[in-house]
Motif scaffolding. Structure first.
Motif, PDB file in Angstrom:
ATOM      1  N   LEU A   1     -31.053  38.827-115.226  1.00  0.00           N
ATOM      2  CA  LEU A   1     -30.453  37.517-115.317  1.00  0.00           C
ATOM      3  C   LEU A   1     -28.878  37.814-114.568  1.00  0.00           C
ATOM      4  N   MET A   2     -28.275  38.260-115.271  1.00  0.00           N
ATOM      5  CA  MET A   2     -26.728  38.423-115.067  1.00  0.00           C
ATOM      6  C   MET A   2     -26.434  39.009-113.755  1.00  0.00           C
ATOM      7  N   CYS A   3     -27.397  40.067-113.035  1.00  0.00           N
ATOM      8  CA  CYS A   3     -27.206  40.527-111.944  1.00  0.00           C
ATOM      9  C   CYS A   3     -27.258  39.284-110.911  1.00  0.00           C
ATOM     10  N   GLY A   4     -28.176  38.504-111.108  1.00  0.00           N
ATOM     11  CA  GLY A   4     -28.307  37.390-110.050  1.00  0.00           C
ATOM     12  C   GLY A   4     -27.291  36.420-110.154  1.00  0.00           C
ATOM     13  N   GLN A   5     -26.688  36.237-111.558  1.00  0.00           N
ATOM     14  CA  GLN A   5     -25.760  35.093-111.944  1.00  0.00           C
ATOM     15  C   GLN A   5     -24.605  35.712-110.949  1.00  0.00           C
ATOM     16  N   VAL A   6     -24.239  36.843-111.240  1.00  0.00           N
ATOM     17  CA  VAL A   6     -23.008  37.420-110.666  1.00  0.00           C
ATOM     18  C   VAL A   6     -22.663  37.009-109.137  1.00  0.00           C
ATOM     19  N   ILE A   7     -23.744  37.420-108.507  1.00  0.00           N
ATOM     20  CA  ILE A   7     -23.797  37.199-107.119  1.00  0.00           C
ATOM     21  C   ILE A   7     -23.917  35.669-106.613  1.00  0.00           C
ATOM     22  N   PHE A   8     -24.624  34.952-107.130  1.00  0.00           N
ATOM     23  CA  PHE A   8     -24.980  33.446-106.972  1.00  0.00           C
ATOM     24  C   PHE A   8     -23.706  32.670-107.145  1.00  0.00           C
ATOM     25  N   ASN A   9     -23.375  32.974-108.427  1.00  0.00           N
ATOM     26  CA  ASN A   9     -22.263  32.251-108.933  1.00  0.00           C
ATOM     27  C   ASN A   9     -20.947  32.190-108.082  1.00  0.00           C
ATOM     28  N   PHE A  10     -20.682  33.249-107.534  1.00  0.00           N
ATOM     29  CA  PHE A  10     -19.593  33.556-106.828  1.00  0.00           C
ATOM     30  C   PHE A  10     -19.687  32.888-105.377  1.00  0.00           C
ATOM     31  N   PHE A  11     -20.800  33.187-105.015  1.00  0.00           N
ATOM     32  CA  PHE A  11     -21.077  32.285-103.457  1.00  0.00           C
ATOM     33  C   PHE A  11     -21.062  30.864-103.706  1.00  0.00           C
TER      34      PHE A  11
ATOM     35  N   TYR B   1     -32.714  27.818-106.816  1.00  0.00           N
ATOM     36  CA  TYR B   1     -34.081  27.821-106.862  1.00  0.00           C
ATOM     37  C   TYR B   1     -34.796  28.810-106.009  1.00  0.00           C
ATOM     38  N   LEU B   2     -34.479  29.064-104.826  1.00  0.00           N
ATOM     39  CA  LEU B   2     -34.935  29.915-103.799  1.00  0.00           C
ATOM     40  C   LEU B   2     -34.297  31.123-103.802  1.00  0.00           C
ATOM     41  N   THR B   3     -33.566  31.550-104.979  1.00  0.00           N
ATOM     42  CA  THR B   3     -32.843  32.784-104.899  1.00  0.00           C
ATOM     43  C   THR B   3     -33.475  33.319-106.211  1.00  0.00           C
ATOM     44  N   PRO B   4     -34.062  34.478-106.605  1.00  0.00           N
ATOM     45  CA  PRO B   4     -34.947  34.803-107.499  1.00  0.00           C
ATOM     46  C   PRO B   4     -33.709  35.390-108.703  1.00  0.00           C
TER      47      PRO B   4
ATOM     48  N   PRO C   1     -45.909  32.422-104.603  1.00  0.00           N
ATOM     49  CA  PRO C   1     -46.970  32.201-103.791  1.00  0.00           C
ATOM     50  C   PRO C   1     -46.600  32.981-102.538  1.00  0.00           C
ATOM     51  N   ASP C   2     -47.422  33.352-101.525  1.00  0.00           N
ATOM     52  CA  ASP C   2     -47.116  34.204-100.597  1.00  0.00           C
ATOM     53  C   ASP C   2     -45.956  33.490 -99.571  1.00  0.00           C
ATOM     54  N   PHE C   3     -46.200  32.183 -99.253  1.00  0.00           N
ATOM     55  CA  PHE C   3     -45.387  31.298 -98.385  1.00  0.00           C
ATOM     56  C   PHE C   3     -43.963  31.424 -98.780  1.00  0.00           C
ATOM     57  N   LEU C   4     -43.681  30.990-100.232  1.00  0.00           N
ATOM     58  CA  LEU C   4     -42.448  31.199-100.462  1.00  0.00           C
ATOM     59  C   LEU C   4     -41.742  32.535-100.475  1.00  0.00           C
ATOM     60  N   LYS C   5     -42.465  33.583-100.719  1.00  0.00           N
ATOM     61  CA  LYS C   5     -42.059  34.976-100.514  1.00  0.00           C
ATOM     62  C   LYS C   5     -41.493  35.050 -99.185  1.00  0.00           C
ATOM     63  N   THR C   6     -42.217  34.574 -98.279  1.00  0.00           N
ATOM     64  CA  THR C   6     -41.583  34.857 -96.952  1.00  0.00           C
ATOM     65  C   THR C   6     -40.394  33.972 -96.596  1.00  0.00           C
ATOM     66  N   ILE C   7     -40.178  32.896 -97.392  1.00  0.00           N
ATOM     67  CA  ILE C   7     -39.025  32.115 -97.391  1.00  0.00           C
ATOM     68  C   ILE C   7     -37.865  32.944 -97.737  1.00  0.00           C
ATOM     69  N   ILE C   8     -38.067  33.398 -98.957  1.00  0.00           N
ATOM     70  CA  ILE C   8     -37.066  33.939 -99.797  1.00  0.00           C
ATOM     71  C   ILE C   8     -36.587  35.612 -98.827  1.00  0.00           C
ATOM     72  N   MET C   9     -37.587  35.997 -98.132  1.00  0.00           N
ATOM     73  CA  MET C   9     -37.195  37.096 -97.352  1.00  0.00           C
ATOM     74  C   MET C   9     -36.028  36.936 -96.226  1.00  0.00           C
ATOM     75  N   PHE C  10     -36.124  35.481 -95.964  1.00  0.00           N
ATOM     76  CA  PHE C  10     -34.984  35.246 -95.076  1.00  0.00           C
ATOM     77  C   PHE C  10     -33.691  34.459 -95.678  1.00  0.00           C
TER      78      PHE C  10
ATOM     79  N   LEU D   1     -28.866  35.320 -99.810  1.00  0.00           N
ATOM     80  CA  LEU D   1     -28.443  35.667-101.134  1.00  0.00           C
ATOM     81  C   LEU D   1     -29.482  36.338-102.114  1.00  0.00           C
ATOM     82  N   ALA D   2     -31.012  36.258-101.655  1.00  0.00           N
ATOM     83  CA  ALA D   2     -31.773  37.004-102.414  1.00  0.00           C
ATOM     84  C   ALA D   2     -31.604  38.444-101.986  1.00  0.00           C
ATOM     85  N   SER D   3     -31.402  38.594-101.072  1.00  0.00           N
ATOM     86  CA  SER D   3     -31.219  40.133-100.475  1.00  0.00           C
ATOM     87  C   SER D   3     -29.984  40.740-101.112  1.00  0.00           C
TER      88      SER D   3
END
Length: 260
Positions: A69-79, A185-188, A197-206, A209-211
């Motif tokens: 959780l904190m790994c995601g928080q650190v990056i997203f909260n900064f941005f 919410y679109l960032t894991p 679902p698969d269509f959301l996985k495709t969106i997140i690939m682009f 911030l998820a990367s």
């Protein structure tokens, strides 16, 4: 030749940039009893709250959820903080811009860099959590700076882009709050990608911030060296947003005085 001129101009005002960054940090924690200590406490407290909520109410099957959780928080909260504060930097510094000549890009850049100070403190807080949870430390942790730099460059690009757009379109300052919430919410950050679902996985690939988050978790939590495809998914959006932001800012900066 122009690059040399820009570098010379930046070096001439680097002390001013430093003062702007220090000013932002001091103002944020002015009259606070704990002061800069909040840069450590904020991510720790948020991690505790969200860990309790998502571990007990939603029960995602994620090993070492606090660090995940904190790994995601650190990056997203900064941005989120960097882009939001940079967006209004030209407007809020209108009195100074109207009085003297200052390279206008210094204002959004200083906001991003002051938020970067908070990011560094958040990384320290992450290390504390890793020790508390007895997370194995692997050799790949020394690569943590790579996704951090990607996030920094992307934030600078978005910062200068949004700051220039906000001068002409003030509504973007209100709309961005909705956009950044949807982006979160679109960032894991607090859920595994596997549950989507698969269509959301495709969106997140682009979603860049998820990367960034994926790479940060790879080197911090999973002990993996990031693949070249992941580097590409991080580098390309950074380059596009930075070039676009600088291009739009440069075209509009001469009209800022007339609109602020």
């Amino acid at each position: 030749m122009k690059i040399k001129v820009y570098i010379s101009n930046f070096m001439q005002y680097k002390l001013l940039l430093k003062e702007l960054v220090l000013r932002d940090v001091k103002i944020k924690y002015r009259r606070s009893v704990l002061g800069l200590l909040w840069t450590l406490l904020n991510p720790l407290l948020m991690m505790i709250v969200l860990t309790i909520v998502f571990s007990n109410m939603f029960r995602f099957d994620i090993d070492n959820f606090p660090v995940y959780l904190m790994c995601g928080q650190v990056i997203f909260n900064f941005f989120s903080e960097a882009s939001s504060t940079a967006m209004s930097s030209i407007i809020f510094n209108a009195p100074l811009i109207k009085k003297i000549y200052v390279p206008k890009y210094l204002f959004p850049l200083s906001k991003v860099l002051s938020c970067f100070v908070n990011l560094v403190s958040s990384v320290i807080a992450l290390v504390i959590v890793m020790f508390i949870t007895k997370t194995p430390i692997t050799g790949t942790v020394v690569l943590f700076f790579i996704p951090v730099i990607y996030a920094l460059v992307f934030s600078i690009g978005m910062g200068v882009l949004l700051s220039s757009l906000a001068v002409s379109f003030r509504d973007i300052m209100h709309l961005y709050g909705v956009l950044i919430t949807a982006w979160m919410y679109l960032t894991p950050i607090f859920y595994p990608i596997s549950m989507l679902p698969d269509f959301l996985k495709t969106i997140i690939m682009f979603n860049p911030l998820a990367s960034f988050v994926e790479m940060f978790r790879d080197v911090i939590l999973y002990g993996n060296i990031p693949s070249w495809s992941l580097h590409l998914r991080c580098f390309v959006p950074c380059l596009i947003v930075l070039v676009l932001g600088v291009f739009v800012f440069k075209r509009q900066q001469d009209e800022f005085v007339l609109k602020i």
